[in-house]
Design a protein around this motif. Structure first.
Motif, PDB file in Angstrom:
ATOM      1  N   MET A 127      -4.482   3.559  12.206  1.00 29.13           N
ATOM      2  CA  MET A 127      -4.780   3.552  10.793  1.00 29.13           C
ATOM      3  C   MET A 127      -4.019   2.669  10.058  1.00 29.13           C
ATOM      4  O   MET A 127      -2.787   2.682  10.440  1.00 29.13           O
ATOM      5  CB  MET A 127      -4.587   5.005  10.250  1.00 29.13           C
ATOM      6  CG  MET A 127      -4.844   5.279   9.091  1.00 29.13           C
ATOM      7  SD  MET A 127      -4.766   6.984   8.432  1.00 29.13           S
ATOM      8  CE  MET A 127      -5.578   6.851   6.888  1.00 29.13           C
ATOM      9  N   THR A 128      -4.376   1.903   9.077  1.00 24.61           N
ATOM     10  CA  THR A 128      -3.654   0.966   8.314  1.00 24.61           C
ATOM     11  C   THR A 128      -3.669   1.572   6.879  1.00 24.61           C
ATOM     12  O   THR A 128      -4.668   1.924   6.279  1.00 24.61           O
ATOM     13  CB  THR A 128      -4.073  -0.508   8.533  1.00 24.61           C
ATOM     14  OG1 THR A 128      -4.236  -0.950   9.558  1.00 24.61           O
ATOM     15  CG2 THR A 128      -3.430  -1.422   7.415  1.00 24.61           C
ATOM     16  N   THR A 129      -2.408   1.558   6.197  1.00 22.99           N
ATOM     17  CA  THR A 129      -2.267   1.978   5.087  1.00 22.99           C
ATOM     18  C   THR A 129      -2.061   0.697   4.054  1.00 22.99           C
ATOM     19  O   THR A 129      -1.150  -0.126   4.270  1.00 22.99           O
ATOM     20  CB  THR A 129      -1.115   2.741   4.765  1.00 22.99           C
ATOM     21  OG1 THR A 129      -1.519   3.848   5.530  1.00 22.99           O
ATOM     22  CG2 THR A 129      -1.129   3.362   3.319  1.00 22.99           C
ATOM     23  N   THR A 130      -2.700   0.524   3.029  1.00 20.76           N
ATOM     24  CA  THR A 130      -2.192  -0.650   2.128  1.00 20.76           C
ATOM     25  C   THR A 130      -1.888  -0.066   0.692  1.00 20.76           C
ATOM     26  O   THR A 130      -2.326   0.873   0.334  1.00 20.76           O
ATOM     27  CB  THR A 130      -3.747  -1.323   1.842  1.00 20.76           C
ATOM     28  OG1 THR A 130      -4.116  -1.840   3.094  1.00 20.76           O
ATOM     29  CG2 THR A 130      -3.429  -2.669   0.841  1.00 20.76           C
ATOM     30  N   ILE A 131      -0.577  -0.653   0.242  1.00 21.30           N
ATOM     31  CA  ILE A 131       0.008  -0.158  -0.776  1.00 21.30           C
ATOM     32  C   ILE A 131      -0.256  -1.266  -1.976  1.00 21.30           C
ATOM     33  O   ILE A 131      -0.190  -2.602  -1.690  1.00 21.30           O
ATOM     34  CB  ILE A 131       1.502  -0.211  -0.696  1.00 21.30           C
ATOM     35  CG1 ILE A 131       1.882   0.758   0.272  1.00 21.30           C
ATOM     36  CG2 ILE A 131       2.091   0.063  -2.010  1.00 21.30           C
ATOM     37  CD1 ILE A 131       3.253   0.915   0.662  1.00 21.30           C
ATOM     38  N   ASN A 132      -1.014  -0.833  -3.097  1.00 22.16           N
ATOM     39  CA  ASN A 132      -1.446  -1.512  -3.981  1.00 22.16           C
ATOM     40  C   ASN A 132      -0.575  -1.510  -5.325  1.00 22.16           C
ATOM     41  O   ASN A 132      -0.341  -2.298  -6.238  1.00 22.16           O
ATOM     42  CB  ASN A 132      -2.905  -1.230  -4.515  1.00 22.16           C
ATOM     43  CG  ASN A 132      -3.840  -1.765  -3.351  1.00 22.16           C
ATOM     44  OD1 ASN A 132      -3.640  -2.502  -2.727  1.00 22.16           O
ATOM     45  ND2 ASN A 132      -4.767  -0.686  -3.156  1.00 22.16           N
TER      46      ASN A 132
END
Length: 57
Positions: free
Chosen positions: A1-6
């Protein structure tokens, strides 16, 4: 699982702003909401965002 911080808190310690990384001012690997924060409030100016008084440091 990849988490993208915006979004993240402005890197200026007393600043209360949350910045979108796509709109932030990047300096030295940190993200700021304004030039004033990125420059360390050298001229005494705050970020001018409503509710934030980060120039009072």
């Amino acid at each position: 699982m990849t988490t993208t911080i915006n979004q993240m808190k402005c890197a200026c310690s007393p600043c209360l702003c949350i910045v979108n990384l796509s709109d932030a001012i990047a300096k030295d690997g940190k993200y700021y909401c304004s030039e004033a924060c990125a420059q360390g409030h050298l001229d005494g100016a705050g970020c001018s965002h409503k509710g934030c008084d980060c120039n009072s440091n």
